[in-house]
Design a protein around this motif. Structure first.
Motif, PDB file in Angstrom:
ATOM      1  N   LEU A  21      23.790 -77.050 -24.906  1.00 45.67           N
ATOM      2  CA  LEU A  21      23.703 -75.871 -24.041  1.00 45.67           C
ATOM      3  C   LEU A  21      22.323 -75.836 -23.383  1.00 45.67           C
ATOM      4  O   LEU A  21      21.297 -75.771 -24.055  1.00 45.67           O
ATOM      5  N   GLU A  23      19.647 -73.852 -21.743  1.00 41.98           N
ATOM      6  CA  GLU A  23      19.322 -72.429 -21.718  1.00 41.98           C
ATOM      7  C   GLU A  23      18.942 -71.950 -20.307  1.00 41.98           C
ATOM      8  O   GLU A  23      19.091 -70.764 -20.004  1.00 41.98           O
ATOM      9  N   ASP A  26      22.387 -71.931 -18.663  1.00 38.85           N
ATOM     10  CA  ASP A  26      23.408 -71.339 -19.522  1.00 38.85           C
ATOM     11  C   ASP A  26      24.732 -72.094 -19.381  1.00 38.85           C
ATOM     12  O   ASP A  26      25.804 -71.497 -19.372  1.00 38.85           O
ATOM     13  N   GLN A  27      24.625 -73.420 -19.265  1.00 36.51           N
ATOM     14  CA  GLN A  27      25.817 -74.263 -19.150  1.00 36.51           C
ATOM     15  C   GLN A  27      25.641 -75.494 -20.047  1.00 36.51           C
ATOM     16  O   GLN A  27      24.524 -75.931 -20.319  1.00 36.51           O
ATOM     17  N   PHE A  28      26.797 -76.018 -20.530  1.00 32.95           N
ATOM     18  CA  PHE A  28      26.781 -77.217 -21.352  1.00 32.95           C
ATOM     19  C   PHE A  28      26.648 -78.452 -20.475  1.00 32.95           C
ATOM     20  O   PHE A  28      27.276 -78.552 -19.420  1.00 32.95           O
TER      21      PHE A  28
END
Length: 568
Positions: A21, A23, A26-28
């Motif tokens: 993830l 930060e 806010d995406q994998f």
């Protein structure tokens, strides 16, 4: 499978690979390492040991991701990992740090502290080169002059930009298959995953400098890397010296075009200038012709004006002898009647006396008739065109005659005009070789100007001012003090010259216009009263006689015009 490590990073595993993830977004994102550029596939479970290594189970092996998260180590059947079916719910980390990972075959006990990574790494080298379909071998003067294992750079011409590079890895420890990757930096941005194939081929590679990087990853995930510089030289028409020639040719062509256009423009401009100059020349010629015609008309007008002034004076001069002729004719008629009566009476004494009176009167009639005849001849001589031939002339008589004619001419126009006229003639002057008609115009113009100046001053000052005009002649030596104004070019040293002066006590000439009075068409008289050609023509006439004309004036007191003439 999902997992949060001791650093707070969230991990997720699936059949598509390992993700973490980010930060910030806010995406994998997919996770890779240098020795696993395509990531780890078929993720089943994730567990962290006390050394912050991640232990990840996949479909047929167990993978350890180091604490730095930049290297993976594969444990497969060579290490006793036989299970291909894992139960992530049975994974467990003991208090002493040992890991228990459950699978279909039972539990695997792993003590990370006991694992020592001491082994002989595998090696990777270049092993061959093929250009087109021709194998290239090292030779002293060939494309390759060192063994392939020591090869760091190859340079190929543009005609050989289709080639294949072979490479091989040797691993004496792992029995698993070796996977190969390659990328040509400067040409590509992504790695090629070619599996167990160990060659890189390129077709029609453009000229440039590149770096071929290859990687070999063994079954345990150990990485070996090698690189080689590849230079494709451009064809001759794309070399720097060729571009230099192109630039020079371009500059020469540009210069040639510039010169051609410039010459063309200059030629057109010259043609336009010639046409413009020709048109201007025609205009100038036309204007000059018109100016000459106008000037001739003005000169004729000036001559006619002087002739008119002269005629007025002549008319006044003729009137006096004509009056005498008429008076004595009437008296002779009366005496003739008395003579007839006396003859009838026989008084011969009376007859003789009357006959004597008639003869005396007849002589007076003859004298005044000759005087009128002389005046008429002078007028005719003045009015006819000058032949340009000089003749001996009495300058004193000429000056006196034109002084009286000018005075009577002005009196004919203005009965109220009166002036004191003075003459001072040098009687020692003999005849002077001049053109009398032309010099008469000069004297008439100067005397008329003098009368005009005193008349204008009289109008301003009234009865308190007495106009006075003096005409004088003098013979002198060229270098004497009295003739210092004479032109040095008139005669040789000590040669006699004639000075003719016209002096007035009029308004004078201001200093700022004194050098302009001999210019054509310059006049101080009101419009319609002068053409501005009188002094200009006088100046030309005197110059033609080999003399000069000079003016001296004091504003408010008077003016003296002096004509200097050679005697010869």
């Amino acid at each position: 499978a999902d997992f949060e490590d001791t650093r707070g990073r969230v991990w997720a595993g699936s059949t598509d690979g390992l993700f973490y993830l980010d930060e910030k977004t806010d995406q994998f994102k997919a996770f890779t390492t240098p020795n696993s550029p395509n990531g780890i596939e078929q993720i089943l479970s994730i567990l962290e040991d006390n050394q912050q290594n991640l232990w990840i189970t996949s479909s047929n092996s167990m993978v350890r991701l180091n604490a730095a998260r930049d290297n993976v180590r594969l444990y497969n059947a060579d290490y006793g990992i036989l299970s291909s079916s894992w139960n992530w719910l049975n994974n467990y980390k003991a208090a002493d740090g040992r890991l228990f990972i459950g699978g279909s075959k039972g539990y695997y006990l792993i003590n990370p502290e006991d694992i020592i990574d001491i082994r002989i790494p595998h090696t990777l080298n270049f092993s061959g080169l093929k250009i087109g379909d021709k194998e290239i071998y090292p030779s002293e003067n060939g494309i390759i002059s060192v063994p392939f294992s020591k090869l760091e750079k190859i340079e190929l011409p543009f005609s050989q930009n289709t080639f294949t590079v072979d490479f091989n890895a040797i691993d004496f420890h792992s029995s698993g298959l070796i996977k190969y990757y390659y990328i040509l930096e400067g040409f590509e941005k992504e790695w090629h995953d070619i599996g167990s194939e160990h060659k890189a081929s390129y077709f029609g590679l453009p000229p440039g400098s590149y770096t071929l990087r290859i990687r070999a990853i063994n079954g345990e995930g150990s990485l070996a890397e090698k690189k080689m510089a590849i230079v494709i030289t451009p064809p001759w028409w794309r070399t720097w010296w060729a571009y230099t020639i192109y630039a020079l040719l371009f500059l020469l062509a540009g210069w040639g075009i510039y010169k051609f256009q410039k010459q063309n423009i200059l030629a057109k401009e010259r043609k336009r200038t010639q046409e413009r100059d020709l048109a201007q020349a025609k205009e100038i010629e036309k204007a000059y012709t018109e100016l000459k015609a106008t000037q001739a008309q003005l000169v004729q007008s000036e001559k006619m004006a002087s002739l008119g002034e002269l005629t007025a004076g002549i008319a006044h001069e003729i009137q006096n002898p004509l009056n005498f002729v008429n008076n004595f004719s009437e008296i002779n008629m009366e005496l003739s009647d008395e003579l007839s009566e006396a003859a009838k009476k026989g008084d011969f004494k009376e007859v003789v006396q009357l006959a004597g009176d008639i003869r005396s009167n007849q002589e007076k009639i003859s004298d005044h008739g000759k005087r009128a005849d002389a005046i008429v001849k002078g007028m005719l001589q003045h009015s006819r065109s000058s032949s340009g031939a000089k003749e001996p002339t009495n300058i004193n008589a000429l000056a006196d005659e034109y002084l009286r004619l000018a005075y009577h001419g002005l009196r004919a126009k203005d009965k109220s005009f009166n002036a004191i006229i003075k003459t001072d003639f040098d009687e020692s002057i003999g005849n002077v070789n001049i053109i009398p008609q032309d010099m008469g115009r000069v004297l008439l113009n100067l005397i008329n100007n003098a009368f005009y100046a005193v008349n204008e001053k009289k109008k301003q000052l009234g009865d308190g001012y007495i106009p006075e005009v003096t005409v004088s002649t003098k013979i002198a030596l060229k270098n004497s003090p009295i003739s210092q104004s004479a032109n040095p070019s008139i005669a040789s040293a000590n040669e006699s010259i004639i000075l003719v002066s016209v002096e007035d006590n009029g308004k004078g000439i201001p200093e700022y216009i004194r050098n302009k009075i001999f210019q054509p068409f310059f006049t101080t008289k009101p419009t319609g009263e002068g053409t501005g050609l009188g002094l200009s023509l006088s100046y030309d006439i005197v110059k033609a006689h080999g003399g000069e004309i000079k003016v001296e004036s004091k504003e408010g007191e008077g003016t003296v015009f002096t004509v200097t003439l050679p005697i010869g």
